[in-house]
Design a protein around this motif. Sequence first.
Motif, PDB file in Angstrom:
ATOM      1  N   THR A  28       0.839  -1.188   0.000  1.00 37.38           N
ATOM      2  CA  THR A  28       0.000   0.000   0.000  1.00 37.38           C
ATOM      3  C   THR A  28       0.879   1.245   0.000  1.00 37.38           C
ATOM      4  N   THR A  29       0.258   2.381  -0.208  1.00 42.35           N
ATOM      5  CA  THR A  29       0.999   3.649  -0.198  1.00 42.35           C
ATOM      6  C   THR A  29       1.634   3.889   1.161  1.00 42.35           C
ATOM      7  N   HIS A  30       0.932   3.541   2.216  1.00 39.28           N
ATOM      8  CA  HIS A  30       1.473   3.706   3.570  1.00 39.28           C
ATOM      9  C   HIS A  30       2.707   2.828   3.784  1.00 39.28           C
ATOM     10  N   GLU A  31       2.643   1.573   3.319  1.00 35.37           N
ATOM     11  CA  GLU A  31       3.777   0.662   3.461  1.00 35.37           C
ATOM     12  C   GLU A  31       4.964   1.103   2.619  1.00 35.37           C
ATOM     13  N   GLU A  35       3.017   9.374  -0.433  1.00 38.58           N
ATOM     14  CA  GLU A  35       2.028  10.377  -0.042  1.00 38.58           C
ATOM     15  C   GLU A  35       0.626   9.847  -0.329  1.00 38.58           C
ATOM     16  N   HIS A  36      -0.252   9.906   0.671  1.00 41.09           N
ATOM     17  CA  HIS A  36      -1.628   9.439   0.508  1.00 41.09           C
ATOM     18  C   HIS A  36      -2.418  10.471  -0.288  1.00 41.09           C
ATOM     19  N   GLN A  40      -8.366   8.232  -2.119  1.00 38.64           N
ATOM     20  CA  GLN A  40      -7.811   6.922  -2.442  1.00 38.64           C
ATOM     21  C   GLN A  40      -8.043   5.981  -1.265  1.00 38.64           C
ATOM     22  N   ALA A  41      -8.418   4.743  -1.552  1.00 38.67           N
ATOM     23  CA  ALA A  41      -8.601   3.745  -0.494  1.00 38.67           C
ATOM     24  C   ALA A  41      -7.247   3.441   0.145  1.00 38.67           C
ATOM     25  N   GLU A  42      -7.252   3.238   1.445  1.00 37.91           N
ATOM     26  CA  GLU A  42      -5.997   2.955   2.144  1.00 37.91           C
ATOM     27  C   GLU A  42      -5.409   1.612   1.727  1.00 37.91           C
ATOM     28  N   SER A  43      -6.247   0.715   1.248  1.00 42.80           N
ATOM     29  CA  SER A  43      -5.782  -0.608   0.848  1.00 42.80           C
ATOM     30  C   SER A  43      -5.350  -0.666  -0.613  1.00 42.80           C
ATOM     31  N   HIS A  46       0.237   0.760  -4.046  1.00 42.90           N
ATOM     32  CA  HIS A  46       1.022   1.967  -4.349  1.00 42.90           C
ATOM     33  C   HIS A  46       1.334   2.038  -5.832  1.00 42.90           C
TER      34      HIS A  46
END
Length: 93
Positions: A28-31, A35-36, A40-43, A46
Amino acid sequence: MRWTSALAIYVLFWSFSVFLVLPFGVRTTHEAGGEHVPGQAESAPHEFDIWKLVWRVTIVATILFVLFQLNYRYGWITARDVDLFHRMDMEMR
């Protein structure tokens, strides 16, 4: 087995393998430390590389298809082996 039947079975293995391979290797973008994006869904992945997915799916589908073909030829596992309720034995009586 005719080559058209083998091709149809391979296509089925390939489409089934998409669902097997799709969840693996996704970041994911977080992993990824990116930048979020608002909305956009967190899941959401990226980066999505379709060709990497196609390559992985083709490898998995080919391995499964070869195992299927070998089992078809040599009969390692038959319908009688997976008959859990012994219905084939009852039909023979």
